[in-house]
Write a protein that holds these residues in place. Structure first.
Motif, PDB file in Angstrom:
ATOM      1  N   ALA A  46      94.993   9.811 -24.824  1.00  0.00           N
ATOM      2  CA  ALA A  46      95.586   8.910 -23.709  1.00  0.00           C
ATOM      3  C   ALA A  46      95.851   9.445 -22.840  1.00  0.00           C
ATOM      4  N   ILE A  47      96.779  10.572 -22.811  1.00  0.00           N
ATOM      5  CA  ILE A  47      97.653  11.172 -21.828  1.00  0.00           C
ATOM      6  C   ILE A  47      96.276  11.829 -20.487  1.00  0.00           C
ATOM      7  N   SER A  48      95.509  12.544 -21.530  1.00  0.00           N
ATOM      8  CA  SER A  48      94.271  12.876 -20.848  1.00  0.00           C
ATOM      9  C   SER A  48      93.341  12.587 -20.237  1.00  0.00           C
ATOM     10  N   GLY A  49      93.040  11.241 -20.571  1.00  0.00           N
ATOM     11  CA  GLY A  49      92.203  10.364 -19.524  1.00  0.00           C
ATOM     12  C   GLY A  49      90.633  10.393 -21.432  1.00  0.00           C
ATOM     13  N   LEU A  50      91.103  10.343 -22.669  1.00  0.00           N
ATOM     14  CA  LEU A  50      89.967  10.641 -23.125  1.00  0.00           C
ATOM     15  C   LEU A  50      89.697   9.228 -23.826  1.00  0.00           C
ATOM     16  N   LEU A  51      91.066   8.836 -23.766  1.00  0.00           N
ATOM     17  CA  LEU A  51      91.475   7.410 -24.396  1.00  0.00           C
ATOM     18  C   LEU A  51      91.922   6.248 -22.995  1.00  0.00           C
ATOM     19  N   LYS A  52      92.291   5.364 -22.424  1.00  0.00           N
ATOM     20  CA  LYS A  52      92.743   3.870 -22.033  1.00  0.00           C
ATOM     21  C   LYS A  52      93.734   3.437 -22.742  1.00  0.00           C
ATOM     22  N   PRO A  53      94.937   3.711 -22.253  1.00  0.00           N
ATOM     23  CA  PRO A  53      96.084   2.795 -23.562  1.00  0.00           C
ATOM     24  C   PRO A  53      96.054   1.470 -22.494  1.00  0.00           C
ATOM     25  N   ILE A  65      98.149   7.990 -13.782  1.00  0.00           N
ATOM     26  CA  ILE A  65      96.874   8.667 -14.412  1.00  0.00           C
ATOM     27  C   ILE A  65      96.227   7.832 -15.399  1.00  0.00           C
ATOM     28  N   ALA A  66      97.548   6.782 -15.943  1.00  0.00           N
ATOM     29  CA  ALA A  66      96.723   6.131 -16.949  1.00  0.00           C
ATOM     30  C   ALA A  66      95.418   5.162 -16.150  1.00  0.00           C
ATOM     31  N   GLY A  67      94.326   5.343 -17.418  1.00  0.00           N
ATOM     32  CA  GLY A  67      93.327   5.518 -17.254  1.00  0.00           C
ATOM     33  C   GLY A  67      92.015   5.407 -16.206  1.00  0.00           C
ATOM     34  N   LYS A  68      92.784   6.547 -15.715  1.00  0.00           N
ATOM     35  CA  LYS A  68      91.719   7.645 -15.301  1.00  0.00           C
ATOM     36  C   LYS A  68      90.865   8.295 -15.864  1.00  0.00           C
ATOM     37  N   ALA A  69      89.500   8.890 -15.101  1.00  0.00           N
ATOM     38  CA  ALA A  69      88.385   9.919 -16.034  1.00  0.00           C
ATOM     39  C   ALA A  69      89.348  11.032 -16.761  1.00  0.00           C
ATOM     40  N   ALA A  70      88.895  11.021 -17.328  1.00  0.00           N
ATOM     41  CA  ALA A  70      89.480  13.017 -18.174  1.00  0.00           C
ATOM     42  C   ALA A  70      89.260  14.208 -16.599  1.00  0.00           C
ATOM     43  N   GLN A  71      88.088  13.982 -15.784  1.00  0.00           N
ATOM     44  CA  GLN A  71      87.926  15.195 -14.938  1.00  0.00           C
ATOM     45  C   GLN A  71      88.889  14.734 -14.009  1.00  0.00           C
ATOM     46  N   ALA A  72      89.086  13.677 -13.919  1.00  0.00           N
ATOM     47  CA  ALA A  72      90.387  13.120 -12.278  1.00  0.00           C
ATOM     48  C   ALA A  72      91.775  13.939 -13.108  1.00  0.00           C
ATOM     49  N   ILE A  73      92.167  13.661 -14.245  1.00  0.00           N
ATOM     50  CA  ILE A  73      93.047  13.934 -14.979  1.00  0.00           C
ATOM     51  C   ILE A  73      93.395  15.498 -15.001  1.00  0.00           C
ATOM     52  N   VAL A  74      91.672  16.361 -15.585  1.00  0.00           N
ATOM     53  CA  VAL A  74      91.825  17.820 -15.349  1.00  0.00           C
ATOM     54  C   VAL A  74      92.567  18.271 -13.866  1.00  0.00           C
ATOM     55  N   LYS A  75      91.855  17.948 -12.906  1.00  0.00           N
ATOM     56  CA  LYS A  75      92.382  18.249 -11.929  1.00  0.00           C
ATOM     57  C   LYS A  75      92.785  18.344 -10.911  1.00  0.00           C
ATOM     58  N   GLN A  76      94.378  16.863 -11.789  1.00  0.00           N
ATOM     59  CA  GLN A  76      95.593  17.146 -11.856  1.00  0.00           C
ATOM     60  C   GLN A  76      96.412  18.466 -12.208  1.00  0.00           C
ATOM     61  N   GLY A  77      95.534  19.230 -12.864  1.00  0.00           N
ATOM     62  CA  GLY A  77      95.996  20.130 -14.204  1.00  0.00           C
ATOM     63  C   GLY A  77      96.873  19.861 -15.444  1.00  0.00           C
ATOM     64  N   ILE A  78      96.262  18.720 -16.279  1.00  0.00           N
ATOM     65  CA  ILE A  78      96.237  18.427 -17.381  1.00  0.00           C
ATOM     66  C   ILE A  78      94.805  18.482 -18.404  1.00  0.00           C
ATOM     67  N   SER A  79      95.070  18.685 -18.920  1.00  0.00           N
ATOM     68  CA  SER A  79      93.650  19.340 -19.990  1.00  0.00           C
ATOM     69  C   SER A  79      94.078  18.367 -21.529  1.00  0.00           C
ATOM     70  N   HIS A  80      93.141  18.298 -22.887  1.00  0.00           N
ATOM     71  CA  HIS A  80      93.034  18.225 -23.466  1.00  0.00           C
ATOM     72  C   HIS A  80      92.235  19.474 -24.743  1.00  0.00           C
ATOM     73  N   VAL A  81      92.294  20.262 -25.190  1.00  0.00           N
ATOM     74  CA  VAL A  81      91.571  21.051 -25.653  1.00  0.00           C
ATOM     75  C   VAL A  81      91.556  21.370 -27.339  1.00  0.00           C
ATOM     76  N   PRO A  82      90.378  20.310 -28.434  1.00  0.00           N
ATOM     77  CA  PRO A  82      91.188  19.798 -29.691  1.00  0.00           C
ATOM     78  C   PRO A  82      91.061  21.410 -30.448  1.00  0.00           C
ATOM     79  N   GLU A  83      91.104  21.161 -31.553  1.00  0.00           N
ATOM     80  CA  GLU A  83      91.682  21.953 -32.510  1.00  0.00           C
ATOM     81  C   GLU A  83      90.943  22.411 -32.904  1.00  0.00           C
TER      82      GLU A  83
END
Length: 97
Positions: A46-53, A65-83
């Motif tokens: 949800a934080i990284s934009g992969l799910l919308k609250p 940033i809630a509900g923004k596209a993941a690529q827009a959030i990545v440009k702001q400096g947040i990303s999700h790296v899966p395990e």
């Protein structure tokens, strides 16, 4: 710096997060610990934009940033790296990131 306030996230009709809040200030190191199925990955998605609250807010550096596209959030400096899942085996670690 990052503030999550009362977010609710659903997978279809199943509520995965109910009223989750947290605040992370600049310079803090935070870990998210919990049992399988507790909602850790859902919160990070949800934080990284992969799910919308469905409800609640997520703010980063004072901007929603809630509900923004993941690529827009990545440009702001947040990303999700899966395990270890969903990576491209033919790419380097840096290329995957």
């Amino acid at each position: 710096m990052l503030k999550v306030d009362e977010i609710n996230v659903y997978y279809g009709n199943i509520q995965a997060l109910k009223g989750v809040s947290l605040e992370i200030n600049q310079g803090e190191i935070v870990t998210l610990i919990g049992a399988n199925g507790a909602g850790k990955s859902t919160l990070l998605k949800a934080i990284s934009g992969l799910l919308k609250p469905k409800q609640g807010s997520i703010n980063y550096l004072g901007q929603s940033i809630a509900g923004k596209a993941a690529q827009a959030i990545v440009k702001q400096g947040i990303s999700h790296v899966p395990e270890g899942r969903r990576v491209f085996a033919n790419m380097t670690v840096e290329e995957n990131l």
